[in-house]
Structure formats: structure tokens, C-alpha cells
Scaffold this motif. Structure first.
Motif, PDB file in Angstrom:
ATOM      1  N   VAL A  27      86.060  23.814 -34.902  1.00 32.04           N
ATOM      2  CA  VAL A  27      86.448  22.460 -34.499  1.00 32.04           C
ATOM      3  C   VAL A  27      85.972  22.191 -33.078  1.00 32.04           C
ATOM      4  O   VAL A  27      85.392  21.139 -32.786  1.00 32.04           O
ATOM      5  N   ARG A  28      86.185  23.141 -32.196  1.00 33.09           N
ATOM      6  CA  ARG A  28      85.734  22.981 -30.800  1.00 33.09           C
ATOM      7  C   ARG A  28      84.246  22.702 -30.751  1.00 33.09           C
ATOM      8  O   ARG A  28      83.789  21.782 -30.072  1.00 33.09           O
ATOM      9  N   GLU A  29      83.460  23.490 -31.456  1.00 34.21           N
ATOM     10  CA  GLU A  29      82.001  23.316 -31.448  1.00 34.21           C
ATOM     11  C   GLU A  29      81.605  21.960 -32.020  1.00 34.21           C
ATOM     12  O   GLU A  29      80.671  21.318 -31.515  1.00 34.21           O
ATOM     13  N   ALA A  30      82.275  21.509 -33.067  1.00 34.92           N
ATOM     14  CA  ALA A  30      81.971  20.197 -33.659  1.00 34.92           C
ATOM     15  C   ALA A  30      82.260  19.077 -32.661  1.00 34.92           C
ATOM     16  O   ALA A  30      81.453  18.149 -32.503  1.00 34.92           O
ATOM     17  N   VAL A  31      83.395  19.161 -31.977  1.00 36.19           N
ATOM     18  CA  VAL A  31      83.759  18.129 -31.006  1.00 36.19           C
ATOM     19  C   VAL A  31      82.757  18.101 -29.855  1.00 36.19           C
ATOM     20  O   VAL A  31      82.399  17.030 -29.356  1.00 36.19           O
ATOM     21  N   PRO A  83      92.054  16.925 -42.303  1.00 36.72           N
ATOM     22  CA  PRO A  83      92.268  16.328 -40.988  1.00 36.72           C
ATOM     23  C   PRO A  83      93.456  16.924 -40.237  1.00 36.72           C
ATOM     24  O   PRO A  83      93.430  17.027 -39.013  1.00 36.72           O
ATOM     25  N   ARG A  84      94.469  17.349 -40.958  1.00 31.96           N
ATOM     26  CA  ARG A  84      95.618  17.964 -40.276  1.00 31.96           C
ATOM     27  C   ARG A  84      95.230  19.297 -39.651  1.00 31.96           C
ATOM     28  O   ARG A  84      95.726  19.670 -38.589  1.00 31.96           O
ATOM     29  N   GLN A  85      94.352  20.018 -40.307  1.00 31.48           N
ATOM     30  CA  GLN A  85      93.876  21.291 -39.748  1.00 31.48           C
ATOM     31  C   GLN A  85      93.061  21.021 -38.476  1.00 31.48           C
ATOM     32  O   GLN A  85      93.164  21.753 -37.504  1.00 31.48           O
ATOM     33  N   VAL A  86      92.270  19.957 -38.492  1.00 33.38           N
ATOM     34  CA  VAL A  86      91.519  19.573 -37.293  1.00 33.38           C
ATOM     35  C   VAL A  86      92.494  19.219 -36.165  1.00 33.38           C
ATOM     36  O   VAL A  86      92.325  19.659 -35.025  1.00 33.38           O
ATOM     37  N   GLY A 145      86.269  20.948 -20.439  1.00 35.59           N
ATOM     38  CA  GLY A 145      84.957  20.700 -21.001  1.00 35.59           C
ATOM     39  C   GLY A 145      84.983  20.146 -22.414  1.00 35.59           C
ATOM     40  O   GLY A 145      83.943  19.756 -22.938  1.00 35.59           O
ATOM     41  N   LEU A 146      86.143  20.114 -23.056  1.00 31.47           N
ATOM     42  CA  LEU A 146      86.238  19.599 -24.419  1.00 31.47           C
ATOM     43  C   LEU A 146      86.523  18.093 -24.360  1.00 31.47           C
ATOM     44  O   LEU A 146      87.550  17.678 -23.830  1.00 31.47           O
ATOM     45  N   PRO A 147      85.627  17.254 -24.895  1.00 38.14           N
ATOM     46  CA  PRO A 147      85.853  15.810 -24.858  1.00 38.14           C
ATOM     47  C   PRO A 147      86.829  15.350 -25.938  1.00 38.14           C
ATOM     48  O   PRO A 147      86.471  14.641 -26.880  1.00 38.14           O
ATOM     49  N   TRP A 148      88.075  15.720 -25.799  1.00 37.60           N
ATOM     50  CA  TRP A 148      89.125  15.455 -26.789  1.00 37.60           C
ATOM     51  C   TRP A 148      89.292  13.972 -27.074  1.00 37.60           C
ATOM     52  O   TRP A 148      89.672  13.585 -28.167  1.00 37.60           O
TER      53      TRP A 148
END
Length: 97
Positions: free
Chosen positions: A7-11, A33-36, A48-51
Motif C-alpha cells: 500500500v505504501r509503495e502504491a501511494v 478498501p478496508r485493508q487499504v 514522505g508518504l502523501p497520505w
């Protein structure tokens, strides 16, 4: 790589000015989506994560992090309409999984 790392890499691939919903990220990775959402909560204040580029299916920005998402999206020039992201113009699209 764990599912949280996935998920981190996808974001991290979502460019400035674009967004993806929890369900779109889930479809891309083969999870719900709940797992995401759970992965995002576990990542927390990951620097660094653009949440803020992860939105609800209707384009509503996240409300976590003291509600800073709308301002961060605006700073990046993300198209908005009525307080929501204009998904027709701002949806990030991955290649075929």
C-alpha cells in the motif's frame, strides 16, 4: 514485502495533483478498501508518504491529520469541486495490473 508495504509503495506512485480512492488502490493491489485503510492507519505519520492523495470513493478528502488534506491538495493544484476532489480530472490511473 508485506501488504502494508505494498500500500505504501502504491501511494508513493500517485503524483502531485492526482488522487486515488481506497477502493482503487485496493483493486490495483488485489485487496479490499478496508485493508487499504487499515494499512494507511498503520503507516500513520510515515514521513514522505502523501497520505492526502488517498480519498474516499466520492472524492471526499481524508479527515485525519487535523483535517489538513484539503489544504495540501490545494497546494498541489489538485482539481476540486464543492469541497471534493474532481475525480474526472484528478484520478490517478495505474496500468493494467
Amino acid at each position: 514485502m508485506t501488504w502494508v508495504d505494498e500500500v505504501r509503495e502504491a501511494v508513493l506512485t500517485i503524483p502531485a495533483g492526482f488522487v486515488a480512492s481506497y477502493s482503487e488502490i485496493g483493486r490495483h493491489l488485489g485487496m479490499g478498501p478496508r485493508q487499504v485503510g487499515r494499512a494507511m492507519s498503520l503507516l500513520g505519520e510515515d514521513t514522505g508518504l502523501p497520505w492526502w492523495r488517498v480519498v474516499h470513493a466520492d472524492g471526499t478528502p481524508a479527515t485525519c491529520h487535523e483535517g489538513r488534506a484539503p489544504a495540501l491538495l490545494a497546494e498541489e493544484g489538485t482539481p476540486m469541486r464543492g469541497g471534493r476532489v474532481d475525480l474526472g480530472r484528478a484520478r490517478h490511473r495505474w496500468g493494467s495490473p
